[in-house]
Design an enzyme around this catalytic site. Structure first.
Site, short mmCIF file in Angstrom:
data_model
loop_
_atom_site.label_atom_id
_atom_site.label_comp_id
_atom_site.label_asym_id
_atom_site.label_seq_id
_atom_site.Cartn_x
_atom_site.Cartn_y
_atom_site.Cartn_z
N HIS A 11 5.13 -14.55 -29.34
CA HIS A 11 5.58 -15.94 -29.38
C HIS A 11 5.40 -16.48 -30.80
O HIS A 11 4.34 -16.30 -31.40
CB HIS A 11 4.77 -16.79 -28.39
N THR A 71 1.34 -14.32 -18.05
CA THR A 71 0.93 -14.78 -16.73
C THR A 71 2.02 -15.76 -16.26
O THR A 71 2.87 -16.15 -17.06
CB THR A 71 -0.44 -15.49 -16.80
N LEU A 81 3.90 -20.43 -18.47
CA LEU A 81 4.65 -20.12 -19.69
C LEU A 81 3.78 -20.16 -20.95
O LEU A 81 3.13 -21.17 -21.22
CB LEU A 81 5.82 -21.11 -19.83
#
Ligand code: GRF
Length: 208
Positions: free
Chosen positions: A112, A144, A147
């Site tokens: 990310h 998980t 988000l």
């Protein structure tokens, strides 16, 4: 079924676009082998890169499925044909449901482009500039159902300079993404990650 401990791990990668993070996994020894690259877009540039490297690819369009769950189930089935030990989301621009996340729990990681938990979601570079942060960066984490909120494996920071634009900042962060993703994947493949709640501890290398 997955590879026994002493065998090289089988890595599946999902992408939606150019696939430079996926290419970083091919360039570096991450302690495993990328066995398949999948996408929700048949024209994703990264699929060509993978095919040129002799890697199996597939594309499944979310448009062909009635809802997110049905698409996720098809994606799980396509990936399972390659018996992955690890699934890497490398610029995969779809929100995944528990159908997908639970199928690969503990062996699903994402890269990310922000220092999580700051700036989850989209447009991270624009938002970092708008908020005036002086440090920005990227995160590799276990996925998980929530988000961009899973246990963090690795992060790298870059300095935000006065002259930065979203594009220059993205370029700086991307260079770091290409470092920490192969690093995090290697730690996983070497069995060195221990998850305790949201914390991930890194065990020393064998013999280290
Ligand atoms: C990366 O910045 C990744 O963090 C984000 O999308 C971008 C994908 O780039 N989620 P690439 O396809 O790996 O080149």
């Amino acid at each position: 079924m997955s590879a026994p401990d002493n065998q090289r791990k089988r890595i599946a990668v999902l992408i939606s676009g150019r696939g430079s993070n996926m290419a970083a996994l091919l360039r570096n020894d991450c302690g495993g082998d990328v066995v398949v690259v999948g996408s929700n877009k048949a024209d994703a540039k990264g699929l060509d890169v993978a095919r040129d490297a002799g890697i199996a690819t597939f594309a499944i369009s979310h448009r062909d499925y009635a809802d997110r769950e049905a698409f996720d189930a098809a994606l799980v089935a396509a990936l399972n044909e390659y018996q992955p030990d690890l699934v890497v989301l490398a610029g995969f621009m779809r929100i995944l449901t528990p159908v997908f996340v639970n199928a690969f729990a503990g062996r699903l990681i994402n890269i990310h482009p922000s220092l999580l938990p700051s700036f989850p979601g989209l447009d991270t570079h624009e938002r970092a500039l708008a908020d005036g942060v002086k440090l920005h960066g990227c995160t590799v984490h276990f996925v998980t159902p929530e988000l961009d909120r899973g246990p963090i494996i690795a992060q790298a920071a870059v300095q935000v300079d006065d002259e930065d634009t979203p594009d220059t900042l993205a370029a700086k962060v991307l260079t770091q993404e290409h470092q920490i993703l192969p690093y995090a994947v290697r730690l996983f493949c070497e069995g060195r990650l221990a998850v305790e709640g949201l914390r991930v501890r890194t065990r020393p290398a064998r013999g280290g």
